[in-house]
Write a protein that holds these residues in place. Structure first.
Motif, mmCIF file in Angstrom:
data_model
loop_
_atom_site.group_PDB
_atom_site.id
_atom_site.type_symbol
_atom_site.label_atom_id
_atom_site.label_comp_id
_atom_site.label_asym_id
_atom_site.label_seq_id
_atom_site.Cartn_x
_atom_site.Cartn_y
_atom_site.Cartn_z
ATOM 1 N N ILE A 110 40.262 31.383 42.121
ATOM 2 C CA ILE A 110 41.270 32.450 42.170
ATOM 3 C C ILE A 110 41.178 33.307 40.918
ATOM 4 O O ILE A 110 41.185 34.540 40.986
ATOM 5 N N LYS A 111 41.061 32.665 39.763
ATOM 6 C CA LYS A 111 40.943 33.403 38.503
ATOM 7 C C LYS A 111 39.693 34.279 38.502
ATOM 8 O O LYS A 111 39.730 35.452 38.102
ATOM 9 N N LYS A 112 38.585 33.706 38.962
ATOM 10 C CA LYS A 112 37.329 34.462 38.979
ATOM 11 C C LYS A 112 37.426 35.644 39.923
ATOM 12 O O LYS A 112 36.940 36.746 39.616
ATOM 13 N N ALA A 113 38.059 35.426 41.087
ATOM 14 C CA ALA A 113 38.218 36.517 42.051
ATOM 15 C C ALA A 113 39.073 37.629 41.463
ATOM 16 O O ALA A 113 38.751 38.822 41.597
ATOM 17 N N LEU A 114 40.158 37.279 40.788
ATOM 18 C CA LEU A 114 41.028 38.288 40.173
ATOM 19 C C LEU A 114 40.279 39.086 39.111
ATOM 20 O O LEU A 114 40.419 40.306 39.014
ATOM 21 N N GLN A 115 39.474 38.407 38.317
ATOM 22 C CA GLN A 115 38.696 39.092 37.279
ATOM 23 C C GLN A 115 37.656 40.018 37.900
ATOM 24 O O GLN A 115 37.476 41.162 37.463
ATOM 25 N N LEU A 116 36.970 39.513 38.924
ATOM 26 C CA LEU A 116 35.909 40.290 39.562
ATOM 27 C C LEU A 116 36.461 41.524 40.251
ATOM 28 O O LEU A 116 35.931 42.634 40.113
ATOM 29 N N TYR A 117 37.557 41.372 40.973
ATOM 30 C CA TYR A 117 38.136 42.510 41.680
ATOM 31 C C TYR A 117 38.783 43.502 40.722
ATOM 32 O O TYR A 117 38.831 44.707 41.008
ATOM 33 N N MET A 235 30.212 44.024 52.282
ATOM 34 C CA MET A 235 30.595 43.116 51.207
ATOM 35 C C MET A 235 30.455 43.791 49.844
ATOM 36 O O MET A 235 31.219 43.512 48.920
ATOM 37 N N THR A 236 29.513 44.703 49.728
ATOM 38 C CA THR A 236 29.376 45.464 48.487
ATOM 39 C C THR A 236 30.657 46.232 48.195
ATOM 40 O O THR A 236 31.063 46.379 47.036
ATOM 41 N N CYS A 237 31.316 46.717 49.244
ATOM 42 C CA CYS A 237 32.552 47.476 49.064
ATOM 43 C C CYS A 237 33.667 46.646 48.441
ATOM 44 O O CYS A 237 34.589 47.209 47.849
ATOM 45 N N THR A 238 33.618 45.333 48.602
ATOM 46 C CA THR A 238 34.656 44.504 48.000
ATOM 47 C C THR A 238 34.500 44.403 46.488
ATOM 48 O O THR A 238 35.447 44.048 45.789
ATOM 49 N N LEU A 239 33.307 44.733 45.981
ATOM 50 C CA LEU A 239 33.020 44.575 44.557
ATOM 51 C C LEU A 239 32.894 45.890 43.802
ATOM 52 O O LEU A 239 33.041 45.918 42.581
ATOM 53 N N PHE A 240 32.616 46.985 44.533
ATOM 54 C CA PHE A 240 32.315 48.254 43.878
ATOM 55 C C PHE A 240 33.158 49.374 44.481
ATOM 56 O O PHE A 240 33.347 49.449 45.695
ATOM 57 N N ARG A 241 33.631 50.262 43.623
ATOM 58 C CA ARG A 241 34.445 51.409 44.059
ATOM 59 C C ARG A 241 33.571 52.493 44.694
ATOM 60 O O ARG A 241 33.975 53.175 45.624
ATOM 61 N N TYR A 242 32.358 52.662 44.162
ATOM 62 C CA TYR A 242 31.423 53.651 44.700
ATOM 63 C C TYR A 242 30.124 52.940 45.075
ATOM 64 O O TYR A 242 29.581 52.164 44.285
ATOM 65 N N VAL A 243 29.627 53.234 46.276
ATOM 66 C CA VAL A 243 28.395 52.631 46.761
ATOM 67 C C VAL A 243 27.467 53.754 47.203
ATOM 68 O O VAL A 243 27.779 54.502 48.130
ATOM 69 N N LEU A 244 26.334 53.891 46.515
ATOM 70 C CA LEU A 244 25.349 54.930 46.827
ATOM 71 C C LEU A 244 24.122 54.263 47.433
ATOM 72 O O LEU A 244 23.565 53.316 46.853
#
Length: 368
Positions: A110-117, A235-244
């Protein structure tokens, strides 16, 4: 300061396991628990929560997520899934929650997910931008690479570059990196991954810019199925605000499915002879056929001489469609990219950089 947590979960066994783990951690305090999201939405305010863990296996809970985002704008919101379902996750993240996590998690996850997001950036749907050209040598890869650099610099949010030119992608050369993983491994593994295990497939280029590279072996391109590639993008969208996404030249299942998913497409054509107007027109016809509900399709001609407003209007009349941008032959930019020096600094005074600055400003401010 400990998180004040509201848990929404109807499965008693899952709820007991989760709340027990949370209460053993000094970083979390369970303020209250609810079986359904409608009860939590109306009754949670008295506890002043700053973290919601909501069961999104329940479709009715998913429908209320936007209300949670609006009612608790300063709280973190994580959806909980029994198994990873990209369609559910995509629906959840589009309304502005922080992200999703599997129910078989630990407090550390949970901590890692919060940090990553939290690193992703602003809690808004990801911008998905595809770069396409009917033929090669149009400057598509160079444009995608430089625009990703500028977006990362100007927005401060996380930016992902995906090299979808599976046979002849050369973005690692542009940035002088040697990625450990490629899109080949990511697409083959994607159904076994979640954001926490997917993130290492990206090669960091800068603090908030990462690359998912194509393979060095052209024959491996056949291993990537279009369906799995789309799962990679989601899944990339869950980690990045912009995807090119740098697409290969010409239409294939990968490029067609990608262009159907993204919100913005840039079609680039090198102006060399009269047939290039025809190529742009045919590409536009294809885009309008399978993207009837989309509105953001931009055209860019490269190697235009003279590179003037008059010439842009002339091309626009010939094309019969708005020509968004024109670029001259930028030998300096090509030299920087081919020598692997893009990370060492970009020139400031050039027509290409004027285009890059305007493009990124428009994307950040939702004008394009």
């Amino acid at each position: 300061m400990a998180y004040q947590v509201i848990v929404v979960e109807e499965d008693k066994q899952v709820l007991e396991k989760l709340t027990t783990a949370l209460r053993r951690s000094p970083d979390f305090e369970v303020a209250s628990t609810y079986k359904t999201a409608d009860l939590a939405l109306g009754q949670s305010r008295m506890f002043k929560p700053n973290l919601f863990l909501i069961n999104v296996d329940d479709s009715e809970n998913v429908q209320l997520l936007r209300s949670f985002v609006n009612s608790y704008p300063h709280a973190k919101i994580l959806g909980m899934l029994s198994s990873w379902d990209s369609s559910i996750v995509y629906s959840c993240t589009k309304v502005g929650i922080d992200g999703c996590i599997l129910k078989s998690f630990t407090v550390e996850e949970i901590k890692k997910a919060l940090q990553l997001y939290a690193l992703r950036g602003e809690k808004r749907p990801s911008r998905l931008i595809a770069f396409f050209s009917p033929k090669g040598r149009a400057g598509r890869t160079t444009a995608a690479s430089i625009l990703a650099l500028k977006l990362a610099e100007k927005s401060g949010d996380r930016v992902a570059l995906i090299d979808a030119d599976l046979q002849f992608g050369d973005m690692p050369i542009f940035f002088d990196v040697d990625p450990e993983n490629t899109i080949i491994e990511a697409s083959q593994d994607i159904k076994l991954l979640n954001p926490l295990t997917f993130e290492p497939y990206f090669c960091p280029l800068k603090d908030n810019l990462s690359l998912l590279a194509s393979s060095e072996q052209p024959e491996y391109a056949e291993l990537v199925e279009a369906e799995n590639f789309i799962e990679v993008i989601k899944m990339t969208c869950t980690l990045f605000r912009y995807v090119l996404i740098d697409l290969p030249s010409g239409f294939n299942p990968i490029s067609i499915n990608t262009c159907d998913l993204v919100d913005t497409s840039v079609i680039m054509v090198m102006l060399d002879n009269v047939f290039d107007i025809y190529h742009m027109r045919r590409a536009l016809e294809m885009f309008q056929t399978f993207r009837k509900d989309r509105k953001r399709i931009y055209t860019c001609f490269t190697r235009v001489n003279p590179c003037t407003e008059e010439e842009r209007l002339k091309l626009q009349r010939e094309l019969g469609y708005p020509v968004t941008d024109i670029l001259p032959n930028e030998y300096q930019m090509i030299s920087l990219a081919n020598s692997g020096r893009l990370l060492k600094g970009l020139p400031k005074d050039s027509k290409f950089m004027e285009y890059a600055d305007k493009f990124t400003d428009d994307i950040i401010n939702d004008r394009r």
